[in-house]
Design an enzyme around this catalytic site. Structure first.
Site, mmCIF file in Angstrom:
data_model
loop_
_atom_site.group_PDB
_atom_site.id
_atom_site.type_symbol
_atom_site.label_atom_id
_atom_site.label_comp_id
_atom_site.label_asym_id
_atom_site.label_seq_id
_atom_site.Cartn_x
_atom_site.Cartn_y
_atom_site.Cartn_z
ATOM 1 N N ASP A 130 24.432 12.059 -17.585
ATOM 2 C CA ASP A 130 23.250 12.426 -18.288
ATOM 3 C C ASP A 130 23.312 13.584 -19.037
ATOM 4 O O ASP A 130 22.755 13.807 -20.242
ATOM 5 C CB ASP A 130 22.156 12.468 -17.523
ATOM 6 N N ASN B 132 24.050 13.801 -13.337
ATOM 7 C CA ASN B 132 23.772 12.328 -13.322
ATOM 8 C C ASN B 132 22.771 11.798 -12.108
ATOM 9 O O ASN B 132 22.618 12.695 -11.473
ATOM 10 C CB ASN B 132 25.460 11.796 -13.068
HETATM 11 O O1 MRU Z 1 17.363 7.324 -14.265
HETATM 12 P P1 MRU Z 1 18.243 6.811 -15.087
HETATM 13 O O2 MRU Z 1 18.280 5.373 -14.904
HETATM 14 O O3 MRU Z 1 18.117 6.837 -16.724
HETATM 15 O O4 MRU Z 1 19.666 7.382 -15.026
HETATM 16 C C1 MRU Z 1 20.868 6.911 -15.487
HETATM 17 C C2 MRU Z 1 22.050 7.544 -15.008
HETATM 18 O O5 MRU Z 1 22.139 8.576 -14.229
HETATM 19 C C3 MRU Z 1 23.382 7.090 -15.643
HETATM 20 O O6 MRU Z 1 24.514 7.056 -14.820
HETATM 21 C C4 MRU Z 1 23.696 7.900 -16.998
HETATM 22 O O7 MRU Z 1 22.491 7.851 -17.772
HETATM 23 C C5 MRU Z 1 24.784 7.236 -17.721
HETATM 24 S S1 MRU Z 1 24.410 5.743 -18.501
HETATM 25 C C6 MRU Z 1 25.733 5.311 -19.540
#
Ligand code: MRU
Length: 348
Positions: free
Chosen positions: A241, A251
């Protein structure tokens, strides 16, 4: 190269509105929701109708195209409306830097001195969002190509959260790498961390892998260490992220534990993401804002309370894995190895 199509689109511009696949309801229901305002889209990001760092960025870009689409027909008023919508979107979720990256890119387009009038600015903003959409797909495919040599035949892989087309609007990042190898005949088996509390692994990754025809087993989050101790795990691959300048990586919550177990067992731990997830302005992981989500995500499961009334709850949505524990960071530009030094220049 065209990716083999999956029978859904997470994010789709429909001319006068934005259509999102409601990821909260998957895999039970495939339901689309249509949005006509940026404020509504910000709500959808907050509520996780759409989620995943690149997908959030792309959605925000289309939301700003939407704001321009419905703005008054004077350039300065359109710019003011886009700026207000940008503030609203930026307040939706704090951790994934792709959101801020996409909003910045759209604002630069809205205020580009070459925009002569509102219709031109409107068209330019839509074209910019569509460019981000197309780039997401190309970046995902490049990530997959760079990751390909890292996935040996017969690989047993642990994956956390969801990083497929649902999370990027494209081909997928970590999951795209696995998909790419599978499509080229590499035998893989994926251990899918369920990913409490929102179950992105159990609900979304399992659903996507099923459609890709990739063999997988869903495991409770706490099981990966046990798997590494008792049977062969060849590698872990996750998304990201926000990657700080020194490689520390935010992440989904639980990634830190997975990386810790991988380190203890000598299992390679890879992070995959587009360069829009790298944030050279954030020097290290401690400077990454970590989203705290509502307690009911922990206290309730499928609408039913699972903790005693009044139980104290913490719900950090992300954690930070130290750069030194990451065997490689795979972007569309290639595979970086520690020690990592990401600068504005290395991003060009
Ligand atoms: O809370 P989320 O579902 O948005 O979190 C997503 C993640 O942590 C993913 O691993 C990250 O965004 C990478 S998506 C290619």
């Amino acid at each position: 190269m065209n990716p083999s199509p999956l029978p859904y689109r997470a994010i789709e511009w429909r001319g006068h509105y934005l259509r999102l696949l409601d990821q909260r309801l998957l895999p039970d229901q495939v339901t689309y929701v249509d949005y006509v305002s940026a404020a509504e889209v910000a709500g959808a990001i907050r509520e996780m109708v759409v989620r995943g760092a690149p997908a959030i960025g792309l959605t925000a870009a289309y939301a700003l195209a939407l704001a321009a689409h419905h703005a008054p027909n004077a350039l300065s008023e359109l710019q003011t409306a886009v700026k207000a919508a940008a503030e609203c979107l930026k307040a939706s979720r704090p951790t994934a830097v792709n959101l801020f990256w996409a909003v910045q890119r759209m604002l630069a387009c809205a205020y580009d001195p070459r925009q002569a009038n509102a219709p031109e600015a409107r068209a330019a903003l839509l074209a910019e969002a569509q460019a981000i959409d197309a780039e997401n797909l190309q970046m995902d495919l490049s990530i997959a190509r760079h990751a390909y040599p890292l996935i040996p035949d017969g690989a047993r892989i642990v994956h956390h959260c969801n990083t497929g087309p649902l999370a990027t609007g494209g081909y997928g990042t970590a999951l795209g790498a696995i998909r790419y190898a599978h499509e080229r005949g590499v035998q893989v088996h994926v251990f899918v961390d369920e990913t409490r509390p929102r179950l992105q692994g159990a609900r979304l990754t399992a659903w996507e892998l099923q459609q890709m025809g990739v063999p997988f087993t869903v495991i409770p989050d706490g099981a990966s260490g046990h798997l590494m101790r008792t049977q062969k795990v060849d590698l872990c691959i996750v998304g990201c992220d926000r990657v700080a300048a020194n490689g520390d990586t935010a992440n989904k919550i639980g990634t830190y534990h997975l990386a810790l177990a991988a380190r203890a067992h000598g299992v390679p731990f890879y992070v995959a993401g587009p360069s829009s997830t790298i944030d050279p302005a954030t020097p290290h992981g401690d400077a990454i804002p970590i989203e705290e989500r509502p307690p009911d995500e922990v206290t309730h499961l499928a609408g039913r309370r699972i903790t005693p009334e009044g139980a104290g709850v913490a719900n950090p949505s992300f954690d930070v894995t130290p750069a030194a524990w990451i065997s490689g960071i795979i972007t569309e530009k290639g595979v970086s190895r520690p020690p990592y030094h990401f600068s504005e220049k290395s991003q060009e």
